[in-house]
Write an enzyme that holds these catalytic residues in place. Structure first.
Site, PDB file in Angstrom:
ATOM      1  N   CYS A 142       0.831  -1.233  -0.044  1.00 33.98           N
ATOM      2  CA  CYS A 142      -0.120  -0.042   0.069  1.00 33.98           C
ATOM      3  C   CYS A 142       0.808   1.308  -0.145  1.00 33.98           C
ATOM      4  O   CYS A 142       1.652   1.463  -0.864  1.00 33.98           O
ATOM      5  CB  CYS A 142      -1.057  -0.008   0.995  1.00 33.98           C
ATOM      6  SG  CYS A 142      -2.221   1.048   0.976  1.00 33.98           S
ATOM      7  N   SER A 192      -7.700  -0.218   0.474  1.00 34.79           N
ATOM      8  CA  SER A 192      -8.191   0.792   1.404  1.00 34.79           C
ATOM      9  C   SER A 192      -7.070   2.015   1.311  1.00 34.79           C
ATOM     10  O   SER A 192      -5.962   1.945   2.114  1.00 34.79           O
ATOM     11  CB  SER A 192      -8.126   0.570   2.643  1.00 34.79           C
ATOM     12  OG  SER A 192      -8.666   1.220   3.571  1.00 34.79           O
ATOM     13  N   HIS A 235      -4.420  -5.006  -0.143  1.00 32.34           N
ATOM     14  CA  HIS A 235      -4.253  -5.515   1.205  1.00 32.34           C
ATOM     15  C   HIS A 235      -4.655  -6.765   1.371  1.00 32.34           C
ATOM     16  O   HIS A 235      -5.641  -7.346   1.832  1.00 32.34           O
ATOM     17  CB  HIS A 235      -4.927  -4.704   2.410  1.00 32.34           C
ATOM     18  CG  HIS A 235      -4.196  -3.426   2.684  1.00 32.34           C
ATOM     19  ND1 HIS A 235      -3.167  -3.180   3.460  1.00 32.34           N
ATOM     20  CD2 HIS A 235      -4.518  -2.131   2.153  1.00 32.34           C
ATOM     21  CE1 HIS A 235      -2.769  -2.026   3.574  1.00 32.34           C
ATOM     22  NE2 HIS A 235      -3.737  -1.298   2.678  1.00 32.34           N
ATOM     23  N   GLU A 237      -3.398  -9.077   3.082  1.00 36.77           N
ATOM     24  CA  GLU A 237      -3.399  -9.396   4.385  1.00 36.77           C
ATOM     25  C   GLU A 237      -4.445  -9.270   5.397  1.00 36.77           C
ATOM     26  O   GLU A 237      -4.647  -9.714   6.340  1.00 36.77           O
ATOM     27  CB  GLU A 237      -2.056  -9.003   5.088  1.00 36.77           C
ATOM     28  CG  GLU A 237      -2.267  -7.567   5.468  1.00 36.77           C
ATOM     29  CD  GLU A 237      -2.079  -6.362   4.517  1.00 36.77           C
ATOM     30  OE1 GLU A 237      -2.141  -5.369   4.853  1.00 36.77           O
ATOM     31  OE2 GLU A 237      -1.976  -7.057   3.263  1.00 36.77           O
TER      32      GLU A 237
END
Length: 324
Positions: A142, A192, A235, A237
């Site tokens: 990110c 995000s 993301h 994860e």
């Protein structure tokens, strides 16, 4: 095979409860193998949640992995207990004499700032430069991906008119890439972020390959041609609840956020979101550990400098022959 972390780390019990193979120092000492040394530079304010998410994925591999958690010394975290940081984390200055097989650098909620205005920017620059000679492959996530693309290749970031938040479809552009072994042609992943890097800027850099993109979320996955750097703007994860927690946090701050796209069933934020990206998340991290770290790193870590220098000379020779 297990991931080796301290038994007192909060992630230990969480992962053990999920049947992720975790191992203590005492048990690892009885194994006569050379485990992978992986560093996680955790820039997120919610460090305990982030470390658990990443350890879950790094632990789902046939390889034994030793983890070193790193924090920045130039930024004081207000969301993680000081005792936790002092017990489980080290700073860059404490490990700069070491080499690592792999490194993961997380995102951070500082997208609204110019890179140079982030209070730990100079420290992050030292870490990124360190990876050139002391880490076989580094995965940037990110904001860290944007920062590394900016630092190494001059790729700019751009503010978005509205936050990109939700679960998005991504197209695999290079199915033969080893990171995509076992992947479907299209995979889901959370995003995000409030800024972006653009495909045309990355495509103009000969040293980079664009691996995956989304019609809605944009550029998603980029790698350096030598596999030493991987840049992920999303993301994989994230847990099931992470976007929900961020959405409710932003609402509590009066930011009037949009409901995360393609996340809640029927767009209803009172309903439990389905977990639709877990399989590809585990597969991606397993592929990165195996093909970009384990298969590439030297057995003797202190020989990494020589190996990287030799590879650099080979690449220079190839470029010279191409120019001729």
């Amino acid at each position: 095979m297990p991931i080796k972390i301290p038994a007192e780390l909060p992630a230990f019990r969480a992962l053990e409860g999920e049947n992720i193979f975790v191992m203590t120092d005492e048990r690892a000492d009885h194994q006569d193998i050379r485990p992978l040394e992986i560093a996680i530079v955790n820039l997120m304010p919610t460090k305990i949640s982030t470390e658990t998410q990443l350890l879950r994925l790094l632990g789902n591999s046939p390889l034994q992995v030793n983890i070193t958690l790193l924090r920045t010394a130039e930024h004081v975290s207000t969301h993680t207990p000081v005792q936790h940081l002092e017990r489980f984390y080290q700073t860059f200055e404490e490990i700069r004499h070491r080499s690592f097989d792999g490194m993961v650098v997380t995102g951070a909620p500082v997208e609204h700032l110019p890179f140079e205005s982030v209070d730990y920017w100079q420290e992050l620059l030292r870490i990124m430069e360190y990876t050139r000679q002391h880490v076989c492959s580094t995965l940037y996530i990110c904001w860290a991906a944007q920062a590394a693309l900016h630092h190494f290749y001059g790729v700019p970031k751009y503010p978005l008119p509205a936050k990109v938040s939700g679960i998005f479809e991504h197209r695999v552009l290079h199915p033969s890439c080893r990171l995509f072994r076992g992947f479907d042609d299209v995979f889901l992943a959370p995003h995000s972020r409030n800024t972006e890097v653009r495909g045309q800027d990355v495509a103009a850099v000969p040293e980079l390959n664009i691996l995956a993109e989304s019609d809605e979320a944009g550029l998603t996955l980029v790698e350096s041609r030598d596999h030493s750097q991987v840049f992920m703007t999303g993301h994989l994860e994230y847990d099931r609840e992470t976007l929900d927690e961020e959405y409710r946090r932003d609402r509590g701050k009066g930011l009037n956020p949009a409901v995360p796209a393609h996340y809640y069933p029927g767009g209803d934020s009172t309903r439990t979101p389905p977990m639709t990206w877990r399989a590809h998340a585990h597969l991606f991290y397993s592929n990165w550990l195996n093909y970009y770290v384990y298969q590439e790193t030297p057995y003797r870590l202190h020989a990494m400098d020589d190996a990287i220098a030799a590879q650099s000379e080979i690449q220079k020779g190839d470029q010279h022959e191409s120019a001729s």
